[in-house]
Structure formats: structure tokens, C-alpha cells
Scaffold this active site. Structure first.
Site, short mmCIF file in Angstrom:
data_model
loop_
_atom_site.label_atom_id
_atom_site.label_comp_id
_atom_site.label_asym_id
_atom_site.label_seq_id
_atom_site.Cartn_x
_atom_site.Cartn_y
_atom_site.Cartn_z
N CYS A 12 -3.32 8.21 3.82
CA CYS A 12 -3.07 7.61 2.51
C CYS A 12 -4.21 7.91 1.56
O CYS A 12 -4.03 7.94 0.35
CB CYS A 12 -2.88 6.12 2.66
SG CYS A 12 -4.21 5.32 3.58
N GLU B 159 0.89 -1.17 0.00
CA GLU B 159 0.00 0.00 0.00
C GLU B 159 0.91 1.21 0.00
O GLU B 159 1.59 1.46 0.99
CB GLU B 159 -0.85 0.03 1.28
CG GLU B 159 -1.68 -1.21 1.52
CD GLU B 159 -2.89 -1.28 0.63
OE1 GLU B 159 -3.31 -0.23 0.13
OE2 GLU B 159 -3.39 -2.39 0.41
P1 NAP Z 1 8.36 4.90 4.58
O1 NAP Z 1 9.48 5.79 4.92
O2 NAP Z 1 8.39 4.23 3.27
O3 NAP Z 1 8.32 3.83 5.75
C1 NAP Z 1 7.31 2.87 5.81
C2 NAP Z 1 7.76 1.71 6.68
O4 NAP Z 1 8.83 1.03 6.05
C3 NAP Z 1 8.29 2.14 8.03
O5 NAP Z 1 7.88 1.21 9.00
C4 NAP Z 1 9.78 2.09 7.84
O6 NAP Z 1 10.49 1.91 9.02
C5 NAP Z 1 9.90 0.88 6.97
N1 NAP Z 1 11.16 0.79 6.26
C6 NAP Z 1 11.87 1.75 5.66
N2 NAP Z 1 12.97 1.25 5.11
C7 NAP Z 1 12.97 -0.08 5.35
C8 NAP Z 1 13.84 -1.15 5.05
N3 NAP Z 1 14.94 -0.97 4.35
N4 NAP Z 1 13.50 -2.38 5.48
C9 NAP Z 1 12.38 -2.60 6.18
N5 NAP Z 1 11.52 -1.61 6.51
C10 NAP Z 1 11.81 -0.37 6.08
O7 NAP Z 1 6.97 5.61 4.67
P2 NAP Z 1 6.43 6.59 5.80
O8 NAP Z 1 7.19 7.85 5.68
O9 NAP Z 1 6.41 5.90 7.12
O10 NAP Z 1 4.94 6.79 5.37
C11 NAP Z 1 4.51 7.79 4.47
C12 NAP Z 1 4.14 7.20 3.16
O11 NAP Z 1 3.26 6.11 3.39
C13 NAP Z 1 3.38 8.13 2.26
O12 NAP Z 1 3.96 8.10 1.00
C14 NAP Z 1 1.97 7.56 2.20
O13 NAP Z 1 1.31 7.76 0.99
C15 NAP Z 1 2.20 6.13 2.44
N6 NAP Z 1 1.03 5.51 3.04
C16 NAP Z 1 0.27 4.71 2.27
C17 NAP Z 1 -0.83 4.08 2.82
C18 NAP Z 1 -1.71 3.17 2.00
O14 NAP Z 1 -2.56 2.48 2.58
N7 NAP Z 1 -1.55 3.13 0.71
C19 NAP Z 1 -1.15 4.29 4.16
C20 NAP Z 1 -0.36 5.13 4.90
C21 NAP Z 1 0.75 5.72 4.33
P3 NAP Z 1 11.27 3.12 9.75
O15 NAP Z 1 10.23 4.05 10.22
O16 NAP Z 1 11.96 2.44 10.84
O17 NAP Z 1 12.13 3.73 8.72
#
Ligand code: NAP
Length: 680
Positions: A295, A256
Site C-alpha cells: 500500500c 485504508e
Molecule cells: P479488495 O478487492 O478491495 O478486497 C479487500 C478486502 O475486502 C478483501 O478481504 C475482500 O474479500 C473484501 N471484500 C470485497 N468485497 C467485499 C464485500 N462486498 N463485503 C465484504 N468484504 C469484501 O482489495 P485487494 O485486491 O484485496 O487489495 C488490493 C488493494 O488494497 C489495493 O488497491 C491497495 O492499494 C489496497 N491496500 C491498501 C492498504 C492501505 O493500508 N491503505 C494496504 C494494503 C492494500 P475477498 O478477498 O473475499 O474478496
């Protein structure tokens, strides 16, 4: 000294090694805790989930798992008040926190209720059975069993409670355990909720583990029996989806990601009308709830070109009334972003959008705040952008600023509006506000391929509508393309992502023995005693009686017509039957069924059968004319216990009966499934 978050792994709370990542109060900028997963043995954590959590959950039936979820929901509901002060640290207002906390708990309740749609078994049937032979000795049925692995949920920062609960509700219902890895920046709230879950003792050992901080080498230890779900940015998602172990082990991966959701104003809607006000209100809500960190938030607003000015002025006026600041102040309607890093990211994304758009409301640099400091807290003003040339600009359809930011764009006609909605290359949801159902139909059918959910808002439904931005447990959440191509929730569908489907083939008798559902042509247990004299616990699937015969007469049919008032021409003797489906007066289907009941019901004396619960399926397969003699093969098809709501309720279950009606030529004239409620 700040509090160090702990991980809950292998049945114990443990802090990671080292100082860990510092987490900050989004409103004041003060450090509040730190998180580390250093030193955790992810191989042992996944192994423990599979060997302990999975083993404990998979032996429970769907009904037991559902009751467990319900108990958990009730427990968390009692504790909900303690989560709000922690949620405020993330910049969320009370209303934002309500969506996260109560929304998450509501999701547990909703999934718990789904138990009634499953059998009281550890597995379930999927779809209809298939007869594969002329002699009726070979057939097939799909069944679904819990996978043997673990659900690994890597979540985004914006909904630290809902994000965890909406996902674990589903895998726990399916019978598989979870390892939750919340985004580190807001993991303090997920940790607090997990502490309550674990302390409640409601989940069996190994059902839930939590890691606060980096995922380390977690994905290296996945296999095809696991399911990985990811919510976050498209760039991280892509990296994880392409992880060598995910690819080589064919690990199901549900993504997602970013979504450039849109909202369309129908060209039938005029300024000042009820639908107009609905549109303006919904746009403002979607931009400001959770400071736009949803999101599903509306990022693109499509408006008939001749109404652009009226719309942006109305949205701007509405946004200007949004009070921003410290969520602890009751006057505040919009809080902060989750942290200063997130604000920096939003500003950078807005700068990209500004290549082809201009800001028409708000400022990138300043914002008026209540009880808060713009330097220390992660505040940002709502920003309404305008792009006059949406077909020639890539940015508004591709750049997501994960904050209170939307771009308004003009469209000429419905084809344009549909085309623009698709330029987002796949989104979680889209809305259209229109009072014209022709416009609604054109938009929905035209745009459906590119959105996971479409909301049509008008004055008839607006008051009770759950809104553009609310994913619901019974509806699919996910979207094609840019939105990640994933699918979660969606009632039963969501649970099935964690089950393995297998087609089983064999004789009807064998398939009956495996599924505990009687299959047509299986060998029955021919019983002497009438099954209506048996209690629920004593009746067996496959118990069968064959009834006596009954002659159907013309007088029966006339009498039934008089009694029911159904004088359809086919049931009359004086009808000219040329060019009809019948040769002569034919019995009412409902009379045939009633006559069948007269043959298979036994119960003039009070007994274990409490009531007739209804009919699942019923088909009339051959006309029954006067002179026919019918008889019934009556077989116990399936049994489902019912829960006692009150201690005074009679303990009982529902028994499904397979009713086959034959005539004197041994041909089937009708078949159905009827249900009775039977004392345990
Ligand atoms: P993100 O930086 O991509 O992080 C998402 C998750 O991935 C976090 O738990 C992060 O952990 C983890 N992560 C990052 N690098 C990783 C790696 N190398 N290995 C394993 N896990 C890793 O996203 P965010 O900033 O938290 O969220 C914002 C984004 O989420 C926005 O773009 C939004 O559109 C999207 N979003 C989408 C939905 C949907 O349902 N489509 C819902 C909510 C949000 P850490 O925090 O420890 O880095």
C-alpha cells in the site's frame, strides 16, 4: 484432493459448506486449497465475540493484556519458520515474507510494550483534569473504557500475516475481541498463523475468530460498539463504508485504500552523490519489494526536470539487476504477484496509465524468469513509466497499478513538487531525498496536509532508516482523501480507536474514587504513620501527611549556591533587583524542592522505599524569600506495579506523590509530582 481451509468461529474450527473458492499457488498456478464461509451464522459469530470475547478481555487490565500480547509474540516467533513455506506460495520471496511475518510479530511486541504507558487498570485517563469551580468542589476528567463490541478487520491480500497482527495487536490491547476476514486469495497463510495462535491457548476464549472466504452478511450485524477496519481497494471500501448498517448504526469505519505515494528527489542532489545513490536504491526497493504489492509503494517519482534523463537511466539500470522468479530459488529478488487475477488487474491499470505515459523500462507482456513459467505463475516485469506533463495528466495521480509499477515525472521548482505530490489527493506516505534541510522543511510543511507520513532521507539517516515503505507500530499509518481518510497504529493513539472516551464530572473526591488517581482538592486519608514506612500494597491513593515547617534563611540560599554552583544573580544578596522578576535575594527553586524533600522524606532507617525514581512535573508558583516558612502537603497520587524482569528482582511498584509546597501565608509556592520505587 486439495486442502479445505477452515474458519475459526464460536470457539471451533469449521469448514464452510460447498466447494468454496479455489486458491492457487501464485508461482506454479496449481490449486492449493479452497475457502468457504457458506453456512456460517454471522449473527451468532458477532454475538459470541461480544458476549464471550469482549467479556473476557475487558476484565483484564492493560498490563495483563500487554503481557498476553508479549507471550503471543514470543510464541509466534518460535513458530515463524513454519510460516515461510506457506508464504512462498503467495509469490513472496524470503525478504517479502520476513516483512509480513516478522513485521507482524514485531508489531505484537511493540504494542505489548505500550502497556507501560497505561495504568494497571481496565480503563485509562485521557488528558488532564479540569477544575470547573471557584470553590474547588466540582471538576471533570476524560476517561476511556473498552467498547462493548467487536473489531471486524476486512483485510487486503498483500500482507496476510502483518495485516492481521498489526490490527489485532491494537484491539486486543484495548480489550476488545476481533473477527478477522483476510482477503480470500491469500487466506491460507492467515489461517495457518491463526491455528498457531488458537493452539497456543494464550488468548482468552472468544478473543479471535477467523473467516476465510466471503464476508457474507457480517456487516449487517454490526453496531455502534463495534469498529470495522477495511484495507483494500477504494471501490470496495466505498461500498462497505456506505453499507446501510454501518451508516444507520454509526459504526466507526476505518478505511485504508489505494494510495498514489510519491518520492521526490531534491534539486540539490546531483548524479553520483551519496543522496543520489540513496534515492535510486530506495526507488528500486519500493518498486520491487513484494512485487510492488504494498500500500505504501512508490507510485509517483518527482525529479527536477534537468535531471530526468540521468534519473530514469539510473533507475532502469538498477531495475535490470533485479532477478525475478520462483521465490524458492536463492538468486531471486522479486517474486510473483498474488495470483493471475491480480496480474490481469495490474496490466489493465497499466494500460490506463499508458494513455498519458510511456514505458521506459520493462515490458507488459514478457519477463525473464528463474525457475518459473510466465504462463502459469503470476509474474510481471518491473515497469518504469515516464510522463512529461504531470500537471496536465490525471492518470499518474489517480490510477493505481498494484504491482511493480511507478511513473517518473519532472518538476520545475519546489512549489511544483509540492503541488504534484498533492495531485494524488491524499496518500499514505511521501519521501524526499535531500541533503538540504531548508528544502526538507519547505517540502514537509508544504505537503504535510496530503500525506499520512513523510520521510526525509539523506546520508545522515539512510543507513538506519526504516525506509519509505514501512509503516511502524508507533507511528500513524493511514492517509487523507484517496488513501481512505483512516488512521491506524500510532502507538497509544491506535489503541484509543477501540476505546470509548467519556467526560466524567463530579467532586474531586468522587473522581479520585472512580479513577484511582488522586485529584487536587479531593478529601485525603490523613494518616498517622509516615507513608514511606508502608509497602506498595498497603499504601492507598489519597494517603496524606502534612509536614512540619522550615524557615528559609539567606544563609541557606548562599550555602545552596555554593554547594550546587548555581550563582544566578537572583540568588545573590548584592544584586540590584530593579527591572528583575524579584524584590530581593530569592531561594533557588531546586533548593525549595530539596528543602521540601527534607520535610517529607522519612527513611534514615532501611524501609520499603527503594529509591527516588524522578519527577514528572514541577512548577514554582511564588518566589520564596529569606524569612519564609514552608511546609508540605504530601499525598499518594497513583500506584503502578512494576514487572519483575528477573526472579531475583525485588518485587516493587512505582508510587507517584503529589507534592504541594506552601508558605506561611498558606499560598502555594510550588507543586510537583515525584516518583518513588517501593517494595511490594
Ligand atoms: P479488495 O478487492 O478491495 O478486497 C479487500 C478486502 O475486502 C478483501 O478481504 C475482500 O474479500 C473484501 N471484500 C470485497 N468485497 C467485499 C464485500 N462486498 N463485503 C465484504 N468484504 C469484501 O482489495 P485487494 O485486491 O484485496 O487489495 C488490493 C488493494 O488494497 C489495493 O488497491 C491497495 O492499494 C489496497 N491496500 C491498501 C492498504 C492501505 O493500508 N491503505 C494496504 C494494503 C492494500 P475477498 O478477498 O473475499 O474478496
Amino acid at each position: 484432493m486439495i486442502n479445505k481451509l477452515e474458519n475459526y468461529v464460536q470457539g471451533a474450527w469449521t469448514p464452510g459448506d460447498g466447494e468454496g473458492q479455489i486458491l492457487y499457488n501464485a508461482v506454479t498456478g496449481e490449486p492449493i486449497s479452497s475457502a468457504s464461509t457458506k453456512g456460517l451464522d454471522f449473527a451468532a459469530i458477532t454475538d459470541y465475540a461480544r458476549k464471550t470475547g469482549n467479556r473476557n478481555l475487558r476484565k483484564m487490565t492493560f498490563h495483563e493484556r500487554g503481557r498476553m500480547l508479549r507471550a503471543l509474540a514470543i510464541h509466534l516467533k518460535e513458530k515463524a519458520g513454519t510460516f515461510y513455506p506457506i508464504s512462498f506460495l503467495s509469490g513472496a520471496t524470503t525478504a517479502d515474507s520476513w516483512i509480513d511475518i516478522e513485521g507482524g510479530i514485531g508489531n505484537l511486541f511493540a504494542n505489548a510494550s505500550l502497556r507501560r504507558k497505561f495504568p494497571d487498570e481496565t480503563f485509562c485517563l485521557d488528558g488532564e483534569s479540569h477544575n470547573l469551580s471557584k470553590g474547588n468542589t466540582f471538576m471533570a476528567q476524560h476517561i476511556m473504557v473498552p467498547k462493548e463490541g467487536v473489531a471486524i478487520h476486512i483485510n487486503a491480500f498483500n500482507f496476510p500475516v502483518w495485516g492481521m497482527l498489526e490490527k489485532i495487536a491494537v484491539n486486543l490491547m484495548a480489550g476488545i475481541p476481533a473477527i478477522v476476514k483476510p482477503a480470500t486469495v491469500t487466506s491460507y497463510l492467515t489461517e495457518a498463523v491463526t491455528r498457531e495462535i488458537i493452539a497456543s491457548g494464550i488468548l482468552p476464549e472468544g478473543a479471535l475468530q477467523l473467516v476465510c472466504g466471503s464476508a457474507g452478511d457480517l456487516l449487517d450485524h454490526t453496531n455502534s460498539q463495534d469498529v470495522v477496519t477495511f484495507t483494500g481497494s477504494a471501490s470496495t471500501g466505498l461500498k462497505l463504508k456506505a453499507h446501510p448498517t454501518i451508516l444507520s448504526e454509526s459504526v466507526p469505519f476505518n478505511m485504508e485504500a489505494d494510495s498514489l505515494n510519491c518520492m521526490v528527489l531534491g534539486n540539490d542532489v546531483d548524479p553520483g552523490s551519496e543522496e543520489w545513490n540513496i534515492f535510486i536504491k530506495e526507488v528500486r526497493k519500493e518498486m520491487t519489494v513484494k512485487a510492488g504489492q504494498k500500500c505504501t509503494a512508490v507510485r509517483r517519482i518527482f525529479v527536477p526536470e534537468n535531471k530526468m534523463e540521468d534519473v530514469w537511466k539510473a533507475i532502469s539500470t538498477s531495475l535490470s539487476q533485479t532477478t525475478i522468479g520462483n521465490p524458492l530459488n536463492e538468486k531471486v529478488r522479486m517474486g510473483a504477484l498474488a495470483g493471475l487475477t491480480q496480474r490481469k488487474e495490474v496490466r489493465s491499470q497499466v494500460n490506463k496509465l499508458l494513455a498519458t505515459s510511456q514505458i521506459i523500462f520493462g515490458s507488459l507482456d514478457s519477463v525473464e524468469l528463474i525457475d518459473a513459467d510466465n504462463e502459469k505463475g503470476a509474474f510481471i516485469s518491473p515497469l518504469l513509466l515516464m510522463n512529461q506533463s504531470p500537471f496536465n495528466s490525471a492518470e499518474p495521480h489517480e490510477v493505481e497499478a498494484f504491482g511493480p509499477v511507478s511513473t517518473i515525472m519532472p518538476y520545475k521548482n519546489m512549489d511544483d513538487a509540492i503541488g504534484l505530490s498533492k495531485k494524488g489527493k491524499g496518500s499514505l506516505c511521501s519521501s524526499i531525498v535531500t541533503g538540504d534541510n531548508k528544502i526538507a522543511k519547505e517540502y514537509v510543511l508544504g505537503a504535510a496536509t496530503h500525506h499520512g507520513r513523510i520521510l526525509v532521507l539523506n546520508q545522515e539517516c539512510a543507513k538506519e532508516s526504516t525506509g519509505h515503505g514501512s509503516p511502524l507500530p508507533m507511528l500513524v499509518h493511514g492517509g487523507p482523501g484517496r488513501a481512505g481518510g483512516g488512521e491506524e497504529m500510532g502507538g497509544l493513539r491506535g489503541i484509543k480507536h477501540y476505546l470509548q472516551r467519556v467526560a466524567i464530572q463530579g467532586s474531586p473526591t468522587t473522581i479520585t474514587a472512580i479513577t484511582n488517581v488522586f485529584q487536587p482538592h479531593a478529601k485525603p486519608n490523613l494518616i498517622g504513620e509516615h507513608p514511606f514506612r508502608k509497602t506498595f500494597s498497603v499504601i492507598n491513593v489519597g494517603d496524606q501527611i502534612v509536614t512540619a515547617r522550615r524557615l528559609i534563611t539567606s544563609k541557606d540560599i548562599d550555602d545552596f549556591a555554593d554547594l550546587s554552583g548555581d550563582h544566578f544573580y537572583a540568588h545573590k544578596t548584592d544584586t540590584d533587583f530593579s527591572e528583575t522578576m524579584f524584590e530581593q535575594q530569592v531561594a533557588h527553586g531546586y533548593f525549595v524542592l530539596s528543602a521540601a524533600a527534607g520535610l517529607f522524606v522519612d527513611g534514615s532507617e532501611k524501609g520499603p522505599v527503594l529509591l527516588n525514581y524522578g519527577i514528572d512535573e514541577l512548577r514554582f508558583t511564588k518566589p520564596v524569600y529569606p524569612g519564609s516558612e514552608i511546609y508540605i502537603r504530601f499525598t499518594c497520587k497513583e500506584k503502578t506495579p512494576q514487572e519483575q524482569k528477573e526472579p531475583t528482582d525485588i518485587p516493587r511498584g512505582i508510587v507517584k506523590w503529589f507534592v504541594e509546597i506552601f508558605d506561611e501565608t498558606e499560598e502555594s509556592v510550588g507543586v510537583g509530582t515525584i516518583l518513588t520505587m517501593v517494595r511490594i
